[in-house]
Design a protein around this motif. Structure first.
Motif, PDB file in Angstrom:
ATOM      1  N   VAL A  26       0.856  -1.160  -0.062  1.00 38.03           N
ATOM      2  CA  VAL A  26       0.185  -0.155   0.112  1.00 38.03           C
ATOM      3  C   VAL A  26       0.926   0.939  -0.076  1.00 38.03           C
ATOM      4  CG1 VAL A  26      -1.626   1.302   1.228  1.00 38.03           C
ATOM      5  CG2 VAL A  26      -1.944  -1.099   1.050  1.00 38.03           C
ATOM      6  N   ARG A  27       2.070   1.572   1.018  1.00 40.94           N
ATOM      7  CA  ARG A  27       3.166   2.597   0.519  1.00 40.94           C
ATOM      8  C   ARG A  27       3.314   2.812  -0.233  1.00 40.94           C
ATOM      9  NH1 ARG A  27       8.404   2.452   4.720  1.00 40.94           N
ATOM     10  NH2 ARG A  27       8.511   3.997   4.937  1.00 40.94           N
ATOM     11  N   GLU A  28       3.735   1.821  -1.193  1.00 37.43           N
ATOM     12  CA  GLU A  28       4.608   1.698  -2.402  1.00 37.43           C
ATOM     13  C   GLU A  28       3.461   2.499  -3.620  1.00 37.43           C
ATOM     14  OE1 GLU A  28       5.583  -1.319  -6.296  1.00 37.43           O
ATOM     15  OE2 GLU A  28       5.958  -1.627  -3.962  1.00 37.43           O
ATOM     16  N   CYS A  56      -4.423  10.004   3.116  1.00 39.50           N
ATOM     17  CA  CYS A  56      -4.975   8.276   3.764  1.00 39.50           C
ATOM     18  C   CYS A  56      -3.583   7.844   4.734  1.00 39.50           C
ATOM     19  CB  CYS A  56      -4.991   7.139   2.335  1.00 39.50           C
ATOM     20  SG  CYS A  56      -3.262   7.760   1.567  1.00 39.50           S
ATOM     21  N   GLY A  57      -4.338   6.913   5.227  1.00 42.34           N
ATOM     22  CA  GLY A  57      -3.765   6.014   6.101  1.00 42.34           C
ATOM     23  C   GLY A  57      -4.258   4.600   6.797  1.00 42.34           C
ATOM     24  N   MET A  58      -3.163   3.796   6.768  1.00 44.90           N
ATOM     25  CA  MET A  58      -3.031   2.425   6.780  1.00 44.90           C
ATOM     26  C   MET A  58      -2.551   1.560   8.921  1.00 44.90           C
ATOM     27  SD  MET A  58       0.663   1.352   5.234  1.00 44.90           S
ATOM     28  CE  MET A  58       2.460   1.711   5.911  1.00 44.90           C
ATOM     29  N   PHE A  67      -6.441  -0.211   5.283  1.00 47.01           N
ATOM     30  CA  PHE A  67      -5.933   0.874   4.637  1.00 47.01           C
ATOM     31  C   PHE A  67      -7.371   2.111   4.748  1.00 47.01           C
ATOM     32  CE2 PHE A  67      -5.459   3.519   0.443  1.00 47.01           C
ATOM     33  CZ  PHE A  67      -4.575   3.997   0.672  1.00 47.01           C
ATOM     34  N   GLY A  68      -6.962   3.289   4.939  1.00 44.19           N
ATOM     35  CA  GLY A  68      -8.797   4.362   4.419  1.00 44.19           C
ATOM     36  C   GLY A  68      -8.076   5.692   4.056  1.00 44.19           C
ATOM     37  N   PHE A  69      -8.868   6.311   3.110  1.00 38.36           N
ATOM     38  CA  PHE A  69      -8.727   7.520   2.844  1.00 38.36           C
ATOM     39  C   PHE A  69      -9.804   8.549   4.149  1.00 38.36           C
ATOM     40  CE2 PHE A  69      -8.641   4.906  -0.980  1.00 38.36           C
ATOM     41  CZ  PHE A  69      -7.430   5.717  -1.611  1.00 38.36           C
ATOM     42  N   TRP A  70      -8.898   8.938   3.791  1.00 38.13           N
ATOM     43  CA  TRP A  70      -9.309  10.773   5.433  1.00 38.13           C
ATOM     44  C   TRP A  70     -11.024  10.485   5.062  1.00 38.13           C
ATOM     45  CZ3 TRP A  70      -8.514  12.279  10.092  1.00 38.13           C
ATOM     46  CH2 TRP A  70      -9.324  12.919  10.373  1.00 38.13           C
ATOM     47  N   LYS A  71     -11.165  10.783   3.583  1.00 32.25           N
ATOM     48  CA  LYS A  71     -12.331  11.518   3.229  1.00 32.25           C
ATOM     49  C   LYS A  71     -12.963  10.176   2.285  1.00 32.25           C
ATOM     50  CE  LYS A  71     -10.454  16.168   2.384  1.00 32.25           C
ATOM     51  NZ  LYS A  71      -9.628  17.008   1.456  1.00 32.25           N
ATOM     52  N   HIS A  72     -13.222   9.123   3.186  1.00 26.90           N
ATOM     53  CA  HIS A  72     -13.700   7.598   2.700  1.00 26.90           C
ATOM     54  C   HIS A  72     -14.719   8.115   1.614  1.00 26.90           C
ATOM     55  CE1 HIS A  72     -14.552   3.996   2.959  1.00 26.90           C
ATOM     56  NE2 HIS A  72     -16.029   4.146   3.223  1.00 26.90           N
TER      57      HIS A  72
END
Length: 200
Positions: A26-28, A56-58, A67-72
């Motif tokens: 995911v980071r890649e 985003c964050g994991m 793994f998710g988006f801040w503005k999901h």
């Protein structure tokens, strides 16, 4: 060369073996889709920032990674549920990741939202609970004890509710009577329902 935060390297190394390849992949992909992304740690979890905001964050848990988006809701759509704090559910292996093309498209959509200064939608707060109403037996007992009534009336709604729920949840009449007597005694001394634990 992407900028990697050594704290995230350490986070991935400490994660469970099943989670390490998921987090690394995911980071890649985040760096590939957004070369200007900045890494940091927020709330103890790896977080990616772009254009002045969280992108985003994991995170890794005992049995899954997420793994998710801040503005999901704006990235995946309003009706898309979140599970395990992530935008793609609980992931236990690389097979649980969405296709690279899908994830990269979502990252680019999230980037555009940040570039345009779009704020994350505020979550609707649930309506406050109505003030608790004392059952008849408690109201009658309080009428007979001025000190207890004064304390009860001065308590915030949550403290009143704790006493009321404790009394009405009694399964047997004699248990309810005992709890009622105990409650009045404690309230006469100005004590809340859980006073024993408040000074621990």
């Amino acid at each position: 060369m992407p900028k990697h935060d050594p704290r995230i390297d350490a986070y991935i190394e400490r994660a469970a073996p099943f989670a390490q390849p998921i987090l690394a992949r995911v980071r890649e992909w985040v760096h590939e889709a957004c070369p200007q992304v900045e890494e940091t740690i927020k709330w103890g979890m790896p977080t990616f920032e772009y254009a002045g905001g969280i992108l985003c964050g994991m995170a890794a848990f005992k049995q899954h990674a997420s793994f998710g988006f801040w503005k999901h809701a704006l990235v995946l759509g309003e009706g898309e549920p979140r599970d395990g704090m992530g935008s793609y559910g609980k992931m236990a292996s690389l097979q649980d990741l969405p296709p690279k093309k899908t994830l990269v498209a979502h990252i680019r959509k999230a980037m555009k939202l940040n570039e345009d200064g779009v704020k994350a939608p505020t979550t609707r707060k649930t309506a406050p609970k109505p003030p608790p109403e004392a059952p008849a037996d408690l109201a009658a007992a309080l009428k007979k004890n001025k000190a207890a009534k004064a304390s009860f009336d001065a308590f915030p709604p949550g403290a009143k509710r704790e006493y009321i729920e404790w009394i009405v949840e009694a399964k047997r009449e004699d248990t309810r009577a005992k709890r009622l007597a105990q409650a009045v005694e404690w309230m006469a001394e100005g004590k809340r329902r859980n006073w024993k634990y408040e000074n621990c």
